[in-house]
Design a protein around this motif. Structure first.
Motif, PDB file in Angstrom:
ATOM      1  N   GLN A  33      -1.243  -5.037   3.817  1.00 17.91           N
ATOM      2  CA  GLN A  33      -2.010  -5.779   2.838  1.00 17.91           C
ATOM      3  C   GLN A  33      -2.192  -7.235   3.263  1.00 17.91           C
ATOM      4  O   GLN A  33      -1.538  -7.718   4.192  1.00 17.91           O
ATOM      5  CB  GLN A  33      -1.317  -5.686   1.484  1.00 17.91           C
ATOM      6  N   ASP A  59      -8.893   0.729   1.452  1.00 18.46           N
ATOM      7  CA  ASP A  59      -7.814   1.710   1.506  1.00 18.46           C
ATOM      8  C   ASP A  59      -6.426   1.080   1.520  1.00 18.46           C
ATOM      9  O   ASP A  59      -5.443   1.758   1.806  1.00 18.46           O
ATOM     10  CB  ASP A  59      -7.980   2.651   2.709  1.00 18.46           C
ATOM     11  N   THR A  60      -6.331  -0.228   1.245  1.00 13.94           N
ATOM     12  CA  THR A  60      -5.026  -0.873   1.174  1.00 13.94           C
ATOM     13  C   THR A  60      -4.963  -1.814  -0.025  1.00 13.94           C
ATOM     14  O   THR A  60      -5.990  -2.296  -0.512  1.00 13.94           O
ATOM     15  CB  THR A  60      -4.704  -1.696   2.442  1.00 13.94           C
ATOM     16  N   THR A  64     -10.306  -0.762  -2.829  1.00 18.75           N
ATOM     17  CA  THR A  64     -10.520   0.653  -3.130  1.00 18.75           C
ATOM     18  C   THR A  64      -9.717   1.547  -2.195  1.00 18.75           C
ATOM     19  O   THR A  64      -9.753   1.381  -0.972  1.00 18.75           O
ATOM     20  CB  THR A  64     -12.013   1.007  -3.008  1.00 18.75           C
ATOM     21  N   HIS A  65      -8.987   2.500  -2.783  1.00 15.15           N
ATOM     22  CA  HIS A  65      -8.229   3.494  -2.007  1.00 15.15           C
ATOM     23  C   HIS A  65      -9.099   4.731  -1.778  1.00 15.15           C
ATOM     24  O   HIS A  65     -10.012   5.009  -2.554  1.00 15.15           O
ATOM     25  CB  HIS A  65      -6.954   3.884  -2.751  1.00 15.15           C
ATOM     26  N   ASN A  67      -7.814   7.929  -1.529  1.00 13.10           N
ATOM     27  CA  ASN A  67      -6.842   9.001  -1.688  1.00 13.10           C
ATOM     28  C   ASN A  67      -7.461  10.347  -2.050  1.00 13.10           C
ATOM     29  O   ASN A  67      -6.763  11.364  -2.048  1.00 13.10           O
ATOM     30  CB  ASN A  67      -5.798   8.618  -2.746  1.00 13.10           C
ATOM     31  N   THR A  71      -4.738  13.896   3.318  1.00  9.48           N
ATOM     32  CA  THR A  71      -3.809  13.157   4.161  1.00  9.48           C
ATOM     33  C   THR A  71      -3.963  13.628   5.602  1.00  9.48           C
ATOM     34  O   THR A  71      -4.097  14.823   5.867  1.00  9.48           O
ATOM     35  CB  THR A  71      -2.361  13.386   3.691  1.00  9.48           C
ATOM     36  N   ASN A 167       9.142   8.258  -0.690  1.00  5.44           N
ATOM     37  CA  ASN A 167       8.310   7.696  -1.755  1.00  5.44           C
ATOM     38  C   ASN A 167       9.080   6.559  -2.419  1.00  5.44           C
ATOM     39  O   ASN A 167      10.146   6.787  -2.989  1.00  5.44           O
ATOM     40  CB  ASN A 167       7.972   8.779  -2.784  1.00  5.44           C
ATOM     41  N   GLY A 209       0.119  -2.372  -4.483  1.00  8.66           N
ATOM     42  CA  GLY A 209      -0.812  -1.250  -4.310  1.00  8.66           C
ATOM     43  C   GLY A 209      -0.344  -0.289  -3.239  1.00  8.66           C
ATOM     44  O   GLY A 209      -0.965  -0.204  -2.166  1.00  8.66           O
ATOM     45  N   TYR A 210       0.740   0.423  -3.518  1.00 10.70           N
ATOM     46  CA  TYR A 210       1.278   1.381  -2.542  1.00 10.70           C
ATOM     47  C   TYR A 210       0.266   2.494  -2.297  1.00 10.70           C
ATOM     48  O   TYR A 210      -0.256   3.092  -3.231  1.00 10.70           O
ATOM     49  CB  TYR A 210       2.590   1.964  -3.069  1.00 10.70           C
ATOM     50  N   ASN A 211      -0.004   2.775  -1.013  1.00 10.01           N
ATOM     51  CA  ASN A 211      -1.023   3.758  -0.655  1.00 10.01           C
ATOM     52  C   ASN A 211      -0.620   4.434   0.654  1.00 10.01           C
ATOM     53  O   ASN A 211      -1.043   4.026   1.733  1.00 10.01           O
ATOM     54  CB  ASN A 211      -2.382   3.071  -0.519  1.00 10.01           C
ATOM     55  N   SER A 214      -3.153   5.636   3.647  1.00 14.25           N
ATOM     56  CA  SER A 214      -4.050   4.735   4.373  1.00 14.25           C
ATOM     57  C   SER A 214      -3.713   4.653   5.855  1.00 14.25           C
ATOM     58  O   SER A 214      -4.612   4.534   6.693  1.00 14.25           O
ATOM     59  CB  SER A 214      -4.023   3.337   3.752  1.00 14.25           C
TER      60      SER A 214
END
Length: 302
Positions: A33, A59-60, A64-65, A67, A71, A167, A209-211, A214
């Motif tokens: 980020q 995506d980070t 905007t992600h 998801n 994956t 996670n 903003g955990y993603n 990405s």
């Protein structure tokens, strides 16, 4: 922090310094980020007379992600590339370079200096080669050209980077251990690794903003970008390439290759720096960015 609509997605950003000063756009690396460009670093640049803008890549973070896309399966990606086929991916590095120019458009900025680290360096390279009329200078930090003949990333580094992470919502301590082990491995030997500072940034990223998906999607974007040297040969703005002597992700030859590919590029090899940017080197890096900006004929010192 503010959010703008850019290329039909949301891009989160903030800025430092006067809006009247020439802009510097800071582009973050793989899956990270904008806060990896720390506040002290941004303020140091702003004190040199620049408007400093950092942002979350698509995506980070708070941008905007993606998801809704599957994956990435790294083994499947490798098989597809080795077969000569182009994998289906949600976006490319060119899309991300277009985001940088779109952000400038949304902010009403005609031209800016672009600075990128790692994957962000690749994005900055593409922005400079594709939009020469919008880029005042280029600083590419700890990045590479995509030249297939360059030494590859160390296998253990790739294994650490691609292995599944816990996670953080369920096991924050495990996630921090996982992330810290990787960061320590890619850090240089010339400067002490600040574990407390690093973990503070990681915690902030988790809550901003955990993603987790990405990283895979952006690795795929890097993988299909190919050899960029022909495009880099068209870069016609003042350029500085900064690289660490201890970088195990992209060895120093990658930085040298980048500087050789770009006409009249300057090369700065920093002893003891790895694939990171320790606070002890902020002033050195800021000095280099400022000197490169001053090489542009349109640069005027206030």
């Amino acid at each position: 922090m503010k959010i703008l609509n850019v290329n039909n997605i949301n891009i989160a950003y903030d800025s430092y310094g006067s809006e009247k000063d020439e802009a510097i756009l800071l582009i973050a690396g793989l899956g990270t980020q904008m806060i990896r460009w720390t506040v002290p670093f941004c303020e140091m640049l702003a004190e040199r007379g620049f408007r400093v803008i950092r942002f979350d890549n698509r995506d980070t973070g708070l941008s905007t992600h993606f998801n809704h896309h599957d994956t990435l399966d790294f083994e499947e990606l490798a098989k597809t590339l080795m077969s000569g086929q182009r994998p289906k991916i949600p976006y490319t590095l060119d899309d991300m370079a277009n985001d940088t120019i779109g952000l400038l458009d949304a902010l009403g900025i005609t031209k800016a200096h672009v600075v990128g680290r790692s994957m962000g360096g690749m994005i900055a390279q593409l922005a400079a080669s594709t939009y020469p009329e919008r880029v005042l200078s280029l600083t590419s930090i700890m990045s590479t050209t995509g030249n297939p003949e360059l030494p590859p990333t160390s296998p253990d580094v790739m294994a650490l980077m691609t292995r599944p992470a816990p996670n953080p919502a369920e096991d924050e301590a495990g996630y921090l251990f996982h992330s810290t082990a990787f960061a320590r491995r890619i850090a240089g030997q010339g400067y002490p690794f600040d574990e407390a500072e690093y973990q503070s940034i990681i915690r902030e990223e988790i809550h901003r903003g955990y993603n987790p998906g990405s990283v895979g999607r952006q690795i795929a974007a890097i993988a299909i970008s190919g050899d960029r040297r022909a495009r880099l040969a068209k870069v016609n703005v003042p350029t500085l390439v900064i690289h660490g002597s201890d970088d195990p992700m992209f060895v120093p030859a990658c930085g040298e290759d980048t500087a050789q590919a770009i006409p009249d590029a300057a090369f700065m090899l920093l002893e003891g720096m790895g694939h990171d940017l320790p606070a002890q080197l902020f002033e050195t890096v800021v000095d280099g960015i400022e000197r490169t900006a001053q090489r542009n004929e349109s640069y005027t010192e206030e």
